[in-house]
Scaffold this motif. Structure first.
Motif, PDB file in Angstrom:
ATOM      1  N   SER A  18       0.845  -1.201   0.000  1.00  0.00           N
ATOM      2  CA  SER A  18       0.000   0.000   0.000  1.00  0.00           C
ATOM      3  C   SER A  18       0.877   1.247   0.000  1.00  0.00           C
ATOM      4  O   SER A  18       1.998   1.237   0.534  1.00  0.00           O
ATOM      5  CB  SER A  18      -0.938  -0.003   1.212  1.00  0.00           C
ATOM      6  OG  SER A  18      -0.179   0.089   2.389  1.00  0.00           O
ATOM      7  N   GLU A  20       1.100   5.495   0.649  1.00  0.00           N
ATOM      8  CA  GLU A  20       0.570   6.782   1.091  1.00  0.00           C
ATOM      9  C   GLU A  20       1.676   7.815   0.996  1.00  0.00           C
ATOM     10  O   GLU A  20       2.732   7.645   1.609  1.00  0.00           O
ATOM     11  CB  GLU A  20       0.014   6.739   2.512  1.00  0.00           C
ATOM     12  CG  GLU A  20      -0.540   8.101   2.953  1.00  0.00           C
ATOM     13  CD  GLU A  20      -1.533   8.013   4.102  1.00  0.00           C
ATOM     14  OE1 GLU A  20      -1.787   6.909   4.618  1.00  0.00           O
ATOM     15  OE2 GLU A  20      -2.078   9.077   4.475  1.00  0.00           O
ATOM     16  N   GLY A  22       2.582  11.826   1.571  1.00  0.00           N
ATOM     17  CA  GLY A  22       2.085  12.980   2.311  1.00  0.00           C
ATOM     18  C   GLY A  22       2.277  14.289   1.564  1.00  0.00           C
ATOM     19  O   GLY A  22       3.255  14.480   0.847  1.00  0.00           O
ATOM     20  N   TRP A  35      -2.814  16.318  -7.546  1.00  0.00           N
ATOM     21  CA  TRP A  35      -1.660  15.437  -7.617  1.00  0.00           C
ATOM     22  C   TRP A  35      -1.365  15.188  -9.099  1.00  0.00           C
ATOM     23  O   TRP A  35      -2.259  14.803  -9.865  1.00  0.00           O
ATOM     24  CB  TRP A  35      -1.903  14.102  -6.920  1.00  0.00           C
ATOM     25  CG  TRP A  35      -1.659  14.151  -5.455  1.00  0.00           C
ATOM     26  CD1 TRP A  35      -2.575  14.339  -4.453  1.00  0.00           C
ATOM     27  CD2 TRP A  35      -0.401  13.978  -4.790  1.00  0.00           C
ATOM     28  NE1 TRP A  35      -1.967  14.316  -3.225  1.00  0.00           N
ATOM     29  CE2 TRP A  35      -0.636  14.089  -3.404  1.00  0.00           C
ATOM     30  CE3 TRP A  35       0.911  13.740  -5.231  1.00  0.00           C
ATOM     31  CZ2 TRP A  35       0.392  13.974  -2.454  1.00  0.00           C
ATOM     32  CZ3 TRP A  35       1.918  13.612  -4.294  1.00  0.00           C
ATOM     33  CH2 TRP A  35       1.659  13.731  -2.923  1.00  0.00           C
ATOM     34  N   ALA A  65      -7.141  10.401  -2.970  1.00  0.00           N
ATOM     35  CA  ALA A  65      -6.513  11.342  -2.042  1.00  0.00           C
ATOM     36  C   ALA A  65      -7.570  11.877  -1.098  1.00  0.00           C
ATOM     37  O   ALA A  65      -8.741  11.999  -1.459  1.00  0.00           O
ATOM     38  CB  ALA A  65      -5.838  12.482  -2.792  1.00  0.00           C
ATOM     39  N   GLU A  66      -7.122  12.200   0.108  1.00  0.00           N
ATOM     40  CA  GLU A  66      -8.037  12.723   1.114  1.00  0.00           C
ATOM     41  C   GLU A  66      -7.602  14.109   1.543  1.00  0.00           C
ATOM     42  O   GLU A  66      -6.450  14.328   1.931  1.00  0.00           O
ATOM     43  CB  GLU A  66      -8.091  11.810   2.339  1.00  0.00           C
ATOM     44  CG  GLU A  66      -9.113  12.271   3.367  1.00  0.00           C
ATOM     45  CD  GLU A  66      -9.246  11.320   4.531  1.00  0.00           C
ATOM     46  OE1 GLU A  66      -8.372  10.440   4.700  1.00  0.00           O
ATOM     47  OE2 GLU A  66     -10.229  11.473   5.290  1.00  0.00           O
ATOM     48  N   SER A  73      -3.775  19.111   4.759  1.00  0.00           N
ATOM     49  CA  SER A  73      -3.109  17.990   4.108  1.00  0.00           C
ATOM     50  C   SER A  73      -3.948  17.454   2.958  1.00  0.00           C
ATOM     51  O   SER A  73      -5.176  17.595   2.924  1.00  0.00           O
ATOM     52  CB  SER A  73      -2.837  16.870   5.119  1.00  0.00           C
ATOM     53  OG  SER A  73      -4.040  16.250   5.518  1.00  0.00           O
ATOM     54  N   ASN A  75      -3.206  13.946   1.206  1.00  0.00           N
ATOM     55  CA  ASN A  75      -2.357  12.776   1.036  1.00  0.00           C
ATOM     56  C   ASN A  75      -2.872  11.857  -0.066  1.00  0.00           C
ATOM     57  O   ASN A  75      -4.074  11.626  -0.195  1.00  0.00           O
ATOM     58  CB  ASN A  75      -2.256  12.002   2.352  1.00  0.00           C
ATOM     59  CG  ASN A  75      -1.480  12.767   3.408  1.00  0.00           C
ATOM     60  OD1 ASN A  75      -0.917  13.837   3.138  1.00  0.00           O
ATOM     61  ND2 ASN A  75      -1.469  12.245   4.616  1.00  0.00           N
ATOM     62  N   ARG A  77      -3.080   8.133  -1.883  1.00  0.00           N
ATOM     63  CA  ARG A  77      -3.061   6.736  -1.452  1.00  0.00           C
ATOM     64  C   ARG A  77      -3.371   5.814  -2.624  1.00  0.00           C
ATOM     65  O   ARG A  77      -4.065   6.190  -3.579  1.00  0.00           O
ATOM     66  CB  ARG A  77      -4.086   6.500  -0.342  1.00  0.00           C
ATOM     67  CG  ARG A  77      -3.855   7.324   0.906  1.00  0.00           C
ATOM     68  CD  ARG A  77      -4.631   6.764   2.071  1.00  0.00           C
ATOM     69  NE  ARG A  77      -6.071   6.961   1.897  1.00  0.00           N
ATOM     70  CZ  ARG A  77      -6.801   7.754   2.676  1.00  0.00           C
ATOM     71  NH1 ARG A  77      -6.225   8.447   3.635  1.00  0.00           N
ATOM     72  NH2 ARG A  77      -8.101   7.860   2.483  1.00  0.00           N
ATOM     73  N   LYS A  78      -2.836   4.600  -2.492  1.00  0.00           N
ATOM     74  CA  LYS A  78      -3.232   3.528  -3.396  1.00  0.00           C
ATOM     75  C   LYS A  78      -3.108   2.225  -2.614  1.00  0.00           C
ATOM     76  O   LYS A  78      -2.066   1.977  -1.993  1.00  0.00           O
ATOM     77  CB  LYS A  78      -2.367   3.491  -4.649  1.00  0.00           C
ATOM     78  CG  LYS A  78      -2.847   2.458  -5.671  1.00  0.00           C
ATOM     79  CD  LYS A  78      -2.135   2.583  -6.997  1.00  0.00           C
ATOM     80  CE  LYS A  78      -2.717   1.591  -7.997  1.00  0.00           C
ATOM     81  NZ  LYS A  78      -2.106   1.664  -9.329  1.00  0.00           N
TER      82      LYS A  78
END
Lengths: 113, 115
Positions: A18, A20, A22, A35, A65-66, A73, A75, A77-78
Motif C-alpha cells: 500500500s 501513502e 504525504g 496530484w 486522495a483525502e 493535508s 495525502n 493513497r493507493k
C-alpha cells in the motif's frame, strides 16, 4: 509564506504494497489541490484533483486522495501498487483566484517486482 | 489524444546568448503557462498568458524573460541573455480556460543547459 511540502522524497515499495504519500500546504485563503504524476520519459499528467465537496477524491489508475482541512493535508493513497506506478509524484496547490500551480518538491516512487 | 509539444528537447547555449523555447499547445486551449524545474528542485511557475497578455507572473520572470504567441499555434519563451542559473527544464502548459478549476496540460519539457 505560501508553501507545499512533500515529506517523502524517495519511496521504495514492493508490488502489492500500500502507498501513502504525504502533502501539506501553507496558504492563506481557499485553494484547489492536485496530484500530478510524471512517468519516466513522459510529461506531467494529472492524477486527481480536489476543489470542493467530498474530501475523498478518486483519480485515475486506482489512486485516491483525502483532503483534511484542519491539517492542511492532501495525502495520496493507493491500496496496492504495481510496477507500472514507478514515477515521480507531485502535489500542487493553486489559489482559487490565481493561475499559478505551486508544486511540492516531488516524491520519487520505485516499485520493485 | 492531443498533446502539448515542445522544441527543442535539449538546448545548449553559452552564457549571455539569447534562447527561444517553443511550445505548441493543444489547439482549443486559450491559456498558456511556462514553468521551470532546476535540477533537484521543485517545479516553479514563471508566467501565465491569455489573449496576448501576461495574466500573472512570478518573481523569477524578470526583464530577461518574455513570452509571445507569434501565430495561432506557437507559444514561445525568450530568455534575452542567459545566465548559468537559467539551466533548468522548462515546461509549457495550457488550459481550456484560466483559473484554478481548469486542468493544466503539460508538455514534455525542454532541457536548457547554459555553459
Amino acid at each position: 509564506a505560501q508553501s507545499v511540502s512533500q515529506h517523502n522524497h524517495h519511496v521504495i515499495l514492493s508490488e502489492a504494497a500500500s502507498l501513502e504519500l504525504g502533502c501539506n500546504y501553507s496558504y492563506g485563503g481557499t485553494v484547489n489541490l492536485f496530484w500530478y504524476v510524471q512517468y519516466p520519459g513522459q510529461h506531467l499528467q494529472l492524477l486527481l484533483k480536489y476543489f470542493s465537496g467530498d474530501p475523498l477524491v478518486k483519480g485515475i489508475k486506482g489512486f485516491e486522495a483525502e483532503f483534511i482541512k484542519s491539517k492542511f493535508s492532501f495525502n495520496l493513497r493507493k491500496p496496492s501498487v504495481q510496477w507500472s506506478d514507478t514515477a515521480e509524484y507531485f502535489c500542487a496547490v493553486i489559489q482559487v483566484s490565481g493561475y499559478a500551480l505551486n508544486f511540492g518538491k516531488g516524491t520519487s516512487l520505485l516499485v520493485t517486482p | 489524444e492531443p498533446e502539448v509539444t515542445q522544441t527543442p528537447s535539449h538546448q545548449v547555449t553559452q552564457m549571455g546568448q539569447e534562447v527561444i523555447l517553443r511550445c505548441v499547445p493543444i489547439s482549443n486551449h486559450l491559456y498558456f503557462y511556462w514553468y521551470r524545474q532546476i535540477l533537484g528542485q521543485k517545479v516553479e511557475f514563471l508566467v501565465s498568458f491569455y489573449n496576448n497578455e501576461i495574466s500573472e507572473k512570478s518573481e523569477i520572470f524578470d526583464d530577461q524573460f518574455s513570452v509571445e504567441r507569434p501565430d495561432g499555434s506557437n507559444f514561445t519563451l525568450k530568455i534575452r541573455s542567459t545566465k548559468l542559473e537559467d539551466s533548468a527544464m522548462y515546461f509549457c502548459a495550457g488550459s481550456i480556460r484560466g483559473g484554478s478549476s481548469y486542468e493544466q496540460y503539460f508538455g514534455p519539457g525542454t532541457r536548457l543547459t547554459v555553459t
